[in-house]
Design a protein around this motif. Structure first.
Motif, mmCIF file in Angstrom:
data_model
loop_
_atom_site.group_PDB
_atom_site.id
_atom_site.type_symbol
_atom_site.label_atom_id
_atom_site.label_comp_id
_atom_site.label_asym_id
_atom_site.label_seq_id
_atom_site.Cartn_x
_atom_site.Cartn_y
_atom_site.Cartn_z
ATOM 1 N N MET A 41 20.222 12.334 17.367
ATOM 2 C CA MET A 41 19.251 13.203 16.702
ATOM 3 C C MET A 41 18.326 12.355 15.831
ATOM 4 S SD MET A 41 21.853 16.271 15.606
ATOM 5 C CE MET A 41 23.059 15.094 14.998
ATOM 6 N N SER A 42 17.030 12.364 16.155
ATOM 7 C CA SER A 42 16.102 11.512 15.443
ATOM 8 C C SER A 42 15.711 12.088 14.094
ATOM 9 C CB SER A 42 14.854 11.286 16.301
ATOM 10 O OG SER A 42 14.222 12.517 16.589
ATOM 11 N N LEU A 43 15.767 13.397 13.923
ATOM 12 C CA LEU A 43 15.442 14.040 12.664
ATOM 13 C C LEU A 43 16.585 14.960 12.281
ATOM 14 C CD1 LEU A 43 11.738 15.023 13.410
ATOM 15 C CD2 LEU A 43 12.492 13.259 11.823
ATOM 16 N N ALA A 44 16.703 15.205 10.963
ATOM 17 C CA ALA A 44 17.753 16.108 10.501
ATOM 18 C C ALA A 44 17.549 17.485 11.119
ATOM 19 C CB ALA A 44 17.731 16.191 8.984
ATOM 20 N N GLU A 45 18.598 18.023 11.692
ATOM 21 C CA GLU A 45 18.520 19.332 12.323
ATOM 22 C C GLU A 45 19.229 20.363 11.455
ATOM 23 O OE1 GLU A 45 19.683 19.184 16.423
ATOM 24 O OE2 GLU A 45 18.357 17.499 16.868
ATOM 25 N N PRO A 46 18.804 21.639 11.511
ATOM 26 C CA PRO A 46 19.330 22.648 10.592
ATOM 27 C C PRO A 46 20.769 23.027 10.904
ATOM 28 C CG PRO A 46 17.913 23.669 12.221
ATOM 29 C CD PRO A 46 17.787 22.190 12.414
ATOM 30 N N LEU A 47 21.470 23.479 9.876
ATOM 31 C CA LEU A 47 22.828 23.987 10.029
ATOM 32 C C LEU A 47 22.750 25.416 10.551
ATOM 33 C CD1 LEU A 47 25.893 23.587 9.559
ATOM 34 C CD2 LEU A 47 25.535 24.532 7.253
ATOM 35 N N LEU A 48 23.377 25.671 11.668
ATOM 36 C CA LEU A 48 23.388 27.002 12.278
ATOM 37 C C LEU A 48 24.625 27.756 11.807
ATOM 38 C CD1 LEU A 48 22.401 25.993 15.925
ATOM 39 C CD2 LEU A 48 20.885 26.792 14.105
ATOM 40 N N ASP A 49 24.427 28.958 11.300
ATOM 41 C CA ASP A 49 25.533 29.776 10.791
ATOM 42 C C ASP A 49 26.142 30.555 11.967
ATOM 43 O OD1 ASP A 49 27.324 31.404 9.494
ATOM 44 O OD2 ASP A 49 25.924 32.054 7.936
ATOM 45 N N LEU A 50 27.126 29.954 12.617
ATOM 46 C CA LEU A 50 27.718 30.571 13.803
ATOM 47 C C LEU A 50 28.412 31.882 13.489
ATOM 48 C CD1 LEU A 50 29.224 27.496 15.706
ATOM 49 C CD2 LEU A 50 26.903 28.421 15.753
ATOM 50 N N ASP A 51 28.852 32.079 12.252
ATOM 51 C CA ASP A 51 29.529 33.316 11.880
ATOM 52 C C ASP A 51 28.548 34.459 11.659
ATOM 53 O OD1 ASP A 51 32.234 32.302 11.832
ATOM 54 O OD2 ASP A 51 31.652 31.192 10.040
ATOM 55 N N ASP A 52 27.258 34.147 11.577
ATOM 56 C CA ASP A 52 26.256 35.171 11.281
ATOM 57 C C ASP A 52 25.376 35.493 12.475
ATOM 58 O OD1 ASP A 52 25.193 36.945 9.308
ATOM 59 O OD2 ASP A 52 23.435 35.649 9.101
ATOM 60 N N ILE A 53 25.300 34.595 13.441
ATOM 61 C CA ILE A 53 24.417 34.773 14.597
ATOM 62 C C ILE A 53 25.186 35.454 15.724
ATOM 63 C CG2 ILE A 53 23.011 33.578 16.314
ATOM 64 C CD1 ILE A 53 22.778 31.268 14.245
ATOM 65 N N GLN A 54 24.570 36.434 16.356
ATOM 66 C CA GLN A 54 25.235 37.117 17.461
ATOM 67 C C GLN A 54 25.427 36.155 18.640
ATOM 68 O OE1 GLN A 54 24.543 41.112 18.673
ATOM 69 N NE2 GLN A 54 23.352 41.640 16.852
ATOM 70 N N ALA A 55 26.602 36.233 19.248
ATOM 71 C CA ALA A 55 26.955 35.328 20.342
ATOM 72 C C ALA A 55 26.013 35.467 21.531
ATOM 73 C CB ALA A 55 28.394 35.578 20.786
ATOM 74 N N HIS A 56 25.571 36.676 21.813
ATOM 75 C CA HIS A 56 24.723 36.891 22.990
ATOM 76 C C HIS A 56 23.409 36.129 22.877
ATOM 77 C CE1 HIS A 56 22.557 39.524 26.057
ATOM 78 N NE2 HIS A 56 23.594 39.046 26.692
ATOM 79 N N VAL A 57 22.915 35.962 21.651
ATOM 80 C CA VAL A 57 21.688 35.204 21.454
ATOM 81 C C VAL A 57 21.942 33.722 21.703
ATOM 82 C CG1 VAL A 57 19.857 34.593 19.837
ATOM 83 C CG2 VAL A 57 20.885 36.875 19.744
ATOM 84 N N LEU A 58 22.939 33.192 21.023
ATOM 85 C CA LEU A 58 23.120 31.743 20.978
ATOM 86 C C LEU A 58 23.775 31.185 22.230
ATOM 87 C CD1 LEU A 58 22.305 29.733 18.835
ATOM 88 C CD2 LEU A 58 24.644 29.746 17.984
ATOM 89 N N ARG A 59 24.752 31.897 22.759
ATOM 90 C CA ARG A 59 25.515 31.358 23.883
ATOM 91 C C ARG A 59 25.460 32.235 25.129
ATOM 92 N NH1 ARG A 59 28.671 27.285 21.772
ATOM 93 N NH2 ARG A 59 29.265 27.407 19.579
ATOM 94 N N GLY A 60 25.157 33.513 24.969
ATOM 95 C CA GLY A 60 25.257 34.438 26.085
ATOM 96 C C GLY A 60 26.712 34.821 26.327
ATOM 97 N N PHE A 61 26.923 35.834 27.137
ATOM 98 C CA PHE A 61 28.275 36.259 27.498
ATOM 99 C C PHE A 61 28.605 35.701 28.881
ATOM 100 C CE2 PHE A 61 27.501 40.279 24.810
ATOM 101 C CZ PHE A 61 27.883 39.601 23.666
ATOM 102 N N ARG A 62 29.720 35.027 28.981
ATOM 103 C CA ARG A 62 30.084 34.405 30.255
ATOM 104 C C ARG A 62 30.979 35.307 31.107
ATOM 105 N NH1 ARG A 62 30.507 29.443 26.828
ATOM 106 N NH2 ARG A 62 28.530 28.368 27.141
ATOM 107 N N GLN A 63 31.352 36.477 30.574
ATOM 108 C CA GLN A 63 32.197 37.378 31.345
ATOM 109 C C GLN A 63 31.425 37.951 32.534
ATOM 110 O OE1 GLN A 63 31.861 37.552 28.011
ATOM 111 N NE2 GLN A 63 33.873 37.624 27.041
ATOM 112 N N ASP A 64 32.160 38.298 33.590
ATOM 113 C CA ASP A 64 31.530 38.709 34.849
ATOM 114 C C ASP A 64 31.030 40.142 34.849
ATOM 115 O OD1 ASP A 64 31.852 36.239 36.013
ATOM 116 O OD2 ASP A 64 33.733 36.752 37.013
ATOM 117 N N HIS A 65 31.529 40.973 33.940
ATOM 118 C CA HIS A 65 31.142 42.384 33.935
ATOM 119 C C HIS A 65 30.482 42.759 32.612
ATOM 120 C CE1 HIS A 65 33.337 43.255 37.666
ATOM 121 N NE2 HIS A 65 34.249 42.421 37.204
#
Length: 456
Positions: free
Chosen positions: A1-25
């Protein structure tokens, strides 16, 4: 990382936004608030789902929730209702998308607009339906939309092409030690001076998708622009575009076979040219021997060098001699090419996070099938709408000065108007739409802390 990157609050961000749902249904439910006491109904529904919503750190079964501007208005947060122009106006009134009139929609039609959307995901469709049962008994709101969806074998869409291959990777760290959200591997400098997490995985500043965080700069791919000033409730939230798109598989197969006969080509080759990739995901600019790791390691204007672990370099294709300029993946992701919006450094500011999933049975027979298109961004006009309308529908964009037709997969013209595209063997025309928009909504996906505030 060439520049300081922000701290992401994983406990506050909805999973569907950040990672998506990997379940099949998936099971998608949409409610419209009744006119009587809508604030009470909104709080009741949000309280019922708030504890289920998956954070980006959670590994529990998936649940996401998104809200219309009306929800914020009835709860006294008018500033959130005007967070984004397109969001405030609503999808039904954005007529230049060239969708059918909203009175013909099956999702989000007048009187059946979606105020609260809940997305449930799991590995068992029956258990998913059981998990949704308590939500059906809620009062004060009408269930106006219900849609089952599931991944097809091989993660393809109904036309038979592997989907979701090219996705931007978010910059950001997940702890005080500076652990990146996306693992990085050493790579030589790329010709467009961007940074990559892995071959083809371009890094984008998270403010393009999450409010309150550094955004992508239009002039420097690696240096951020400051966050937008937004209401406190918007921080760590994202704008969701939700669309139901029916796919007419028989029409797609028959019409591309007609085009192939006209041009003396193989129908499979014509379909690949319309997409810009072969069904397995290999881009047209890569040879048949390309490995999976090489499927995204390429540009259009510049040669990409080889990188570690045996990933070979890629030659450029600036004039569309291997991948037509009207191909779908080239229309909506010009990569390192200059566009009507400016130099290649600006292209990442138009990126979206796609979270779509297919619905309906596989196969060529006539049946309701298609894609639940879902994407996240912080500017619907300059992200989703720019790709879907300004670029896909315009024969001279995103690259200016050359009339190469429109994106025949998602591009639309006025009813009864011929659509055309220039392919490698010559120009093709059609009056047939392969994809039929059935409606949807522009929504806001709040952070978990914002959901707690709204529900209580």
């Amino acid at each position: 990382m060439s520049l300081a990157e922000p701290l992401l609050d994983l406990d506050d961000i909805q999973a569907h936004v950040l990672r998506g749902f990997r379940q099949d249904h998936h099971l998608v439910l949409g409610w419209r608030l009744r006119d009587a006491a809508p604030d009470t109904a909104a709080r009741q529904l949000l309280a019922a789902v708030e504890g289920r919503v998956s954070s980006a750190r959670s590994r529990s079964p998936g649940c996401a929730v998104a809200l219309s501007p009306r929800v914020f208005r009835v709860l006294g947060h008018d500033d959130m209702a005007t967070l984004d122009e397109a969001y405030a106006v609503g999808m039904a009134r954005r007529t230049y998308l060239r969708d059918p009139p909203s009175t013909q929609w099956t999702v989000g039609a007048p009187g059946r607009e979606i105020d609260i959307l809940v997305i449930l995901a799991g590995e068992d469709a029956t258990r998913l339906a059981e998990a949704a049962a308590p939500l059906r008994s809620l009062t004060g709101a009408d269930l106006v939309h219900e849609q089952e969806a599931h991944r097809l074998p091989g993660h393809v869409e109904h036309f038979g092409f592997r989907d979701g291959i090219s996705q931007p990777m978010l910059r950001g760290v997940v702890d005080e030690l500076g652990t990146p959200l996306v693992p990085r591997r050493p790579m030589p400098p790329m010709p467009d001076h961007r940074e990559y997490a892995a071959p083809g995985d371009v890094l984008v500043w998270p403010g393009q998708f999450l409010f309150g965080l550094p955004r992508q700069s239009e002039t420097s791919p690696t240096r951020p622009a400051p966050p937008r000033r937004v209401p406190a409730l918007a921080r760590n939230g994202s704008l969701l575009v939700y669309r139901k798109l029916d796919q007419d598989v028989p029409a797609f197969l028959a019409d591309t076979a007609r085009m192939a006969a006209q041009l003396g080509a193989d129908p499979a080759d014509i379909r690949a040219q319309l997409v810009g990739r072969h069904p397995d995901g290999r881009p047209l600019v890569r040879p048949p021997s390309a490995t999976h790791a090489e499927h995204n390691h390429f540009g259009y204007d510049t040669a990409f060098p080889p990188v570690p672990d045996g990933v070979r370099g890629a030659d450029p294709d600036p004039d569309g001699l291997r991948c037509p300029l009207a191909a779908h993946i080239r229309k909506v992701n010009p990569r390192d090419q200059e566009t009507d919006k400016g130099p290649p450094s600006a292209n990442l500011t138009f990126a979206i996070l796609r979270r779509g999933i297919t619905y309906g049975p596989p196969g060529p027979a006539t049946a309701e099938r298609g894609l639940l298109f879902m994407c996240y961004q912080t500017d619907i006009t300059q992200q989703f709408e720019l790709l879907a309308q300004r670029w896909a529908n315009n024969p001279e964009r995103p690259r200016q000065g050359l009339d190469n037709g429109i994106d025949l997969l998602i591009g639309r013209t006025r009813p009864g108007t011929e659509r055309r595209a220039r392919l490698l063997q010559g120009e093709v025309t059609t009056l047939i739409d392969y994809i039929h928009p059935r409606g949807g909504a522009y929504l806001f996906t709040p952070s978990l802390s914002a959901l707690r505030t709204l529900s209580r």
